[in-house]
Scaffold this motif. Structure first.
Motif, short mmCIF file in Angstrom:
data_model
loop_
_atom_site.label_atom_id
_atom_site.label_comp_id
_atom_site.label_asym_id
_atom_site.label_seq_id
_atom_site.Cartn_x
_atom_site.Cartn_y
_atom_site.Cartn_z
N PRO A 1 -42.66 -37.35 22.24
CA PRO A 1 -42.52 -37.78 20.85
C PRO A 1 -41.65 -36.85 20.01
O PRO A 1 -41.04 -37.28 19.03
N ARG A 2 -41.56 -35.57 20.38
CA ARG A 2 -40.74 -34.65 19.59
C ARG A 2 -39.25 -34.88 19.77
O ARG A 2 -38.43 -34.31 19.05
N SER A 3 -38.87 -35.74 20.76
CA SER A 3 -37.45 -36.04 20.97
C SER A 3 -36.98 -37.22 20.14
O SER A 3 -35.78 -37.51 20.10
N ALA B 1 -28.88 -32.91 19.12
CA ALA B 1 -28.88 -31.45 18.98
C ALA B 1 -30.24 -30.95 18.49
O ALA B 1 -30.76 -29.94 18.98
N ALA B 2 -30.81 -31.68 17.53
CA ALA B 2 -32.12 -31.28 17.02
C ALA B 2 -33.18 -31.36 18.11
O ALA B 2 -34.03 -30.46 18.24
N ALA C 1 -37.43 -28.15 25.62
CA ALA C 1 -36.61 -29.36 25.74
C ALA C 1 -35.71 -29.28 26.97
O ALA C 1 -35.35 -28.20 27.43
N ASP C 2 -35.36 -30.47 27.50
CA ASP C 2 -34.36 -30.54 28.55
C ASP C 2 -33.35 -31.62 28.17
O ASP C 2 -33.43 -32.22 27.10
N ALA C 3 -32.38 -31.88 29.06
CA ALA C 3 -31.29 -32.79 28.73
C ALA C 3 -31.79 -34.19 28.40
O ALA C 3 -31.17 -34.90 27.60
#
Length: 521
Positions: free
Chosen positions: A33-35, A108-109, A116-118
């Motif tokens: 969810p943070r993505s 970017a954020a 995080a990953d790609a």
């Protein structure tokens, strides 16, 4: 391409942004969810916004500051999207470039978030791709009002040209906007629903808390005066304040949770949740307070915590000489730095798993958080804790220190008037003045009240469980007619009285006497 009016072009841009945000939600179910773009950008804002503005937001919105931030971010995004739509009506490539800029910012954020990953860039990229398609459909594709007559912009209102629009084209455009906006809403709501299905509520409900080997002392009779508007001695979980940097509450499965104790230690340790449950548990009442609490504020609460003493875990890890800081690290990367000596001096600092007789609420750190009496939360109360790293204050600054806050934050002696409330209209005669006072890990020795700058009068202190909790106090006032000013101050068990000088919350907690003005008729 025939061009729509400026208003319809702005609507097309907003619709494209809505599609981008909505479609990104179900994609973020797969990546975390943070993505999701809105959450990722909001998290970046939390990290980068100037500290005075952040403190203003907390003071203005309190525990609703995160909702206010997301709403504000969405409003700014809508304004940007409207501008993109207007520019796209002139030249579609400019609008698509704006969508690409949105994708770059969101990706970017997301990639700057801890762990995080790609793949975390995927929601922004997929959302932007469909947002760009939406912009083309509404302004140049089959949903565009192709028969609208519109000349290049001039000083005249562009909407005057819209009077020449083809009604069928306009209806086609508006139907398209409705369908696409509806799709975005369904995708967004569906994404949130799927994320909720992947939450940890069921895992939390399945946990049976162990019986503590050292139960909490009983709350003494009379500790809670049960007066209207006076804060309860024990704060219910539902009413306990929440201040943290997490825009999305971390969902941590206790089955996969691990706690690493590492860094400058002779014996690194890794514990599972089952390992923690198997250890002897201590239960204690501890009052926690936020350093952002203004004089008279409510960012404070008292609860019964169940957990493993941090001292025992640190003793097993065997810190090296000079390791004077323990950095608690949350699953979302947030850090706090606690003095090693405080965690080993015998106070009831806990790796807590329970709160008021139930597993920690998810928003309060489930499955495990730190609870340390006597220190403000920003240097001690790490929620969703996953690491304890031994280091030194000279070698590492925790999250809030570079942002202007003190590296160490012992809680200051404070007191608050809960009743009567500011601007209350009272009836002349006996009035019960009451509130709470705190000086965690030192204890409150005295509370005094005065009226209109007169002599200080001793209030009556209710009993308390221990020095680590707040205490209720009361004072009977024979109120006469007129406008009156009530003030309160507390003295801790070391004999130190809270200062009159008013100081802001930064860098290490507010000072001053809580003042309440009332009218007596």
């Amino acid at each position: 391409m025939s061009n729509p009016s400026r208003g319809h072009a702005a609507l097309a841009g907003i619709t494209a942004a809505a599609v981008a945000i909505g479609v990104a939600e179900p994609v973020a179910v797969l990546t975390g969810p943070r993505s999701a773009p809105l959450i990722a950008v909001g998290g970046l804002v939390v990290d980068l916004v100037p500290e005075p503005l952040k403190r203003f937001g907390i003071a203005l919105f309190g525990t609703s500051d995160k909702i206010a931030l997301l709403v504000g971010t969405a409003v700014l995004l809508a304004a940007f999207a409207a501008l993109v739509g207007v520019l796209a009506a002139r030249r579609l490539a400019i609008g698509l470039a704006g969508i690409a800029a949105f994708a770059a910012l969101g990706a970017a954020a997301a990639l700057t978030r801890a762990g995080a990953d790609a793949f975390d860039a995927l929601p922004s990229l997929v959302g932007a791709g469909l947002g760009g398609l939406t912009l083309w459909l509404l302004l140049a594709g089959p949903l565009s009002p192709e028969l609208w007559a519109w000349s290049p912009p001039s000083a005249r209102d562009l909407d005057e040209k819209h009077s020449e629009a083809d009604p069928d084209g306009r209806r086609r455009f508006l139907r398209g906007v409705g369908a696409l906006a509806g799709t975005a809403a369904v995708a967004g709501v569906g994404g949130h629903w799927l994320a909720g299905r992947r939450g940890v509520s069921a895992a939390r409900q399945a946990i049976v808390l162990p019986t503590p080997s050292a139960p909490a002392p009983a709350v003494p009779a009379g500790a809670d005066l049960s007066l209207a508007r006076l804060a309860r001695y024990v704060t219910p979980n539902s009413g306990f304040y929440r201040i943290d940097t997490a825009l999305v509450v971390p969902q941590v499965d206790p089955a996969t949770w691990r706690l690493r104790i590492h860094g400058r230690v002779r014996n690194p340790i890794e514990l599972s949740f089952a390992d923690l449950l198997a250890r002897p548990m201590v239960e204690r009442y501890v009052t926690l307070a936020c350093v952002s609490n203004e004089v008279g504020g409510d960012l404070i609460g008292n609860a019964r915590w169940l957990g493993v003493p941090i001292r025992e875990v640190l003793d097993e890890a065997d810190p090296e000489e000079g390791a004077d800081q323990v950095v608690g690290r949350s699953v979302d990367g947030w850090t706090c730095g606690t003095p090693t000596a405080v965690l080993r001096d015998g106070r009831d600092a806990l790796l807590a798993i329970g709160m008021n007789g139930e597993p920690l609420p998810v928003e309060h750190g489930f499955p495990v958080r730190m609870v340390v009496p006597g220190l403000y939360g920003y240097v001690s109360a790490c929620k969703w804790v996953t690491e304890l790293e031994l280091t030194s204050f000279a070698d590492f600054d925790a999250y809030w220190v570079p942002r202007g806050w003190a590296a160490q934050g012992p809680i200051k002696t404070q007191s608050r008037i809960d009743t009567p409330r500011p601007r209350n209209r009272l009836t002349a005669g006996p009035v019960m003045v009451a509130g709470v006072a705190w000086a965690q890990h030192r204890g409150v020795q005295q509370v005094e009240v005065r009226v209109d700058g007169g002599p200080w009068q001793d209030a009556t202190l209710a009993p308390a469980v221990s020095l680590d909790t707040w205490v209720q106090w009361s004072w009977r006032w024979d109120a006469g007619p007129g406008e009156h000013t009530l003030q309160v101050r507390a003295t801790d068990a070391d004999g130190a009285t809270q200062p009159e000088e008013s100081r802001p919350v930064a860098p290490d907690g507010a000072t001053g006497w809580h003042t309440v003005r009332v009218t007596v008729a």
